[in-house]
Write an enzyme that holds these catalytic residues in place. Structure first.
Site, PDB file in Angstrom:
ATOM      1  CG  LEU A 183       8.321  11.428   8.525  1.00  0.00           C
ATOM      2  CD1 LEU A 183       9.794  11.726   8.137  1.00  0.00           C
ATOM      3  CD2 LEU A 183       8.171  12.931   8.527  1.00  0.00           C
ATOM      4  CD  GLU A 184       6.936   5.259   4.456  1.00  0.00           C
ATOM      5  OE1 GLU A 184       8.425   4.373   3.990  1.00  0.00           O
ATOM      6  OE2 GLU A 184       6.184   4.748   4.646  1.00  0.00           O
ATOM      7  CB  THR A 234       8.239  -7.568   3.866  1.00  0.00           C
ATOM      8  OG1 THR A 234       7.179  -5.967   4.341  1.00  0.00           O
ATOM      9  CG2 THR A 234       7.592  -8.582   3.145  1.00  0.00           C
ATOM     10  CB  SER A 240       7.340   6.996  13.019  1.00  0.00           C
ATOM     11  OG  SER A 240       5.361   6.790  12.531  1.00  0.00           O
ATOM     12  CG  HIS A 261      26.460   9.226 -18.226  1.00  0.00           C
ATOM     13  ND1 HIS A 261      26.205   9.777 -17.295  1.00  0.00           N
ATOM     14  CD2 HIS A 261      26.348   9.173 -19.520  1.00  0.00           C
ATOM     15  CE1 HIS A 261      26.313  10.764 -17.749  1.00  0.00           C
ATOM     16  NE2 HIS A 261      25.975  10.928 -19.167  1.00  0.00           N
ATOM     17  CB  ILE A 315      -0.870  -0.150   1.509  1.00  0.00           C
ATOM     18  CG1 ILE A 315      -1.899  -1.280   0.945  1.00  0.00           C
ATOM     19  CG2 ILE A 315      -1.637   1.505   1.228  1.00  0.00           C
ATOM     20  CD1 ILE A 315      -3.048  -1.213   2.562  1.00  0.00           C
TER      21      ILE A 315
END
Length: 512
Positions: free
Chosen positions: A203-204, A357, A199, A486, A66
């Site tokens: 922030l996510e 995970t 945490s 590159h 998610i």
């Protein structure tokens, strides 16, 4: 209730019984089944306090997916803006549809849960949607969804019940606040949101919501990205602040309640949409760093104040499995074994270990091989790579700069670092100094790399290959001898010459 029956490899009903459907538990079960052992998984997870259903795979696996979907939704909004610099002409005004996103993500999570059940069946793992409680070292009482009970035995038992979001224990937190797992249960956009906690999870969520055009305020409790490199955390905070996310520092949330106006509208049968009814519906009371009591209204309050191992109601105390009084996590040794022989724990239910995970899957696989293939390889819980899926992604492996200095002493640590500008950012002229990389080396050990940090697009993918090199003893000289690809951002790791000491010396000269 009729649990699966049939011959096992010993005097027990099963060779392995797993309580909990977390990613580590699935991994140990599938590996054991592949080694021709009879395996049962018990997974009956109660919904969140807000009623959000939890799917097979555990909190880490499903929330990781998610998180990635939500980050991508946010990044696509920025990509649409950038696309005009690449010659794309938009025929109409572009806006985001919350309900479409929610429906798509929820459907994907359900589909993946069904796929996991099919995979378990294919590899020979028995699965029961039932609650398991330890009643003996080798015995589990199984209760199905109808309340029917039966005892089953197993040679080895693995606890993989994962963790759950924490609450603050203040008035109104469970009644009116959400956690990250509840976010996609909202039928309409969350509106003006207060994210409580700095945490990675907080922030996510803040970055995702702001990326969708919603006003977001982050109340740090108590610090920013605890456990991560603090210089990197400050850079993420700066990037989000410049982008428009508000931060409240040194504040303490004390109460969340419904405003009177919202209650009146709801009772009087106001014909407004649910989204309009929820506007300004929550009043938060907090104490500022000066000790003043303040109040402010928000549409949504999202708690991201940490997670706690889920170890209640599974009989650990009855059989003598020891847990940490602080975290609730299960105490384990280097073999993932608890204080009771033949009872093990995997994943975020463990105390004092990193939890991702990927790590849980790896640890679960190795545990099954030690149990049923007589392997001796232990899981390495050091230098675990991790990623924070903020809009400007941050990935890290190994020691933070602070931990390296504390471990080896500042005189023995060299930090190579630099900003970089992704080529794809040059046409839309995005901030030239946002992206950043850092390599931390232990000088006496031939400048062995002990920490890698990168902040920029696809940071997790960039870091993955370097993680393998770190496990092989990567040195700065070897890094410098690596040919960079590159154009690409990963090549910046191979061209670092500027050190922290050089930067600080130049700063001091500039101040003279």
């Amino acid at each position: 209730m009729d649990p699966p029956t049939g011959p096992s490899m010993g005097p027990y009903d099963y060779d392995l019984l797993v309580i909990g459907g977390g990613s580590g538990g699935l991994a140990v079960a599938q590996e054991a089944a592949g080694l021709r052992r009879k395996v049962l998984i018990l997974d009956l997870v109660a919904p969140s306090p807000r009623g959000t259903k939890r799917e097979l795979g555990g909190s880490s696996y499903n929330m990781d997916n998610i998180r990635k979907f939500l980050q991508q939704a946010s990044l696509l909004g920025t990509a649409i803006q950038d696309s005009q610099k690449y010659g794309w002409r938009l025929k109409e005004h572009v806006c985001h549809g919350w309900s479409e996103l929610v429906e798509a993500v929820q459907e994907q999570v359900k589909t993946r849960s069904s796929e996991l059940k099919r995979e378990l069946k294919t590899c020979g793992v028995f699965y029961l949607n039932a609650h398991g409680e330890l009643v003996g070292p080798h015995k589990v009482e199984v209760t199905d969804v109808y309340g029917r009970k039966r005892c089953l035995t197993a040679e080895s038992i693995v606890i993989a019940t994962g963790d759950r979001p924490q609450y603050l224990g203040i008035p109104g937190d469970k009644e009116y606040c959400l956690t990250s797992e509840d976010l996609l249960s909202l039928p309409q956009p969350p509106g003006r949101t207060l994210v409580v906690g700095g945490s990675a999870e907080g922030l996510e969520c803040a970055g995702f919501l702001f990326g969708l055009g919603l006003p977001v305020t982050v109340m740090l409790q108590p610090e920013l990205l605890p456990g991560f490199d603090q210089k990197m955390a400050q850079m993420i905070e700066n990037h989000m602040t410049v982008g428009g996310v508000d931060f409240l520092y040194h504040c303490s949330l004390t109460k969340v309640e419904l405003t009177e106006s919202c209650t009146k509208d709801a009772v009087s049968g106001d014909s407004a949409t649910p989204q309009q009814v929820s506007r300004g519906s929550l009043r938060v009371t907090f104490i500022s760093k000066e000790g003043q009591t303040k109040q402010e209204d928000f549409d949504t309050v999202l708690l991201a104040v940490g997670r706690k191992a889920f170890t209640s109601d599974i009989g650990l105390e009855r059989v003598g499995v020891l847990c940490s009084q602080d975290s609730g996590g299960i105490l384990v040794n280097e073999k993932d074994q608890t204080s009771v022989e033949r009872i093990y724990a995997i994943g975020s239910v463990q105390h004092g270990r990193p939890s991702t995970t990927g790590l849980s899957v790896h640890a679960g696989t190795l545990l099954a091989r030690r149990l049923f293939r007589e392997d001796s390889l232990l899981c390495d819980y050091t230098s675990v790579p991790t990623v924070v899926l903020t809009p400007l992604e941050y990935a890290a492996c190994g020691l933070s700069e602070e931990k390296a200095n504390l471990t080896f002493g500042e005189a023995s640590v060299e930090v190579y670092h630099n900003n970089y500008w992704p080529l794809e950012w040059t046409l839309p002229a995005r901030n030239k100094y946002s992206c950043y990389i850092k390599v931390i080396c232990h000088i006496p050990d031939n400048e062995r790399v002990v920490g890698l940090h990168v902040m920029g697009p696809n940071a997790g993918d960039i870091l993955q290959g370097f993680v393998t090199a770190m496990k092989c003893g990567l040195t700065k000289q070897q890094l410098d001898a690596t040919v960079g690809i590159h154009p690409g951002s990963a090549q910046w790791f191979t061209t670092l010459t500027q050190t922290r000491r050089m930067t600080e010396a130049m700063t001091m000269r500039g101040n003279c």
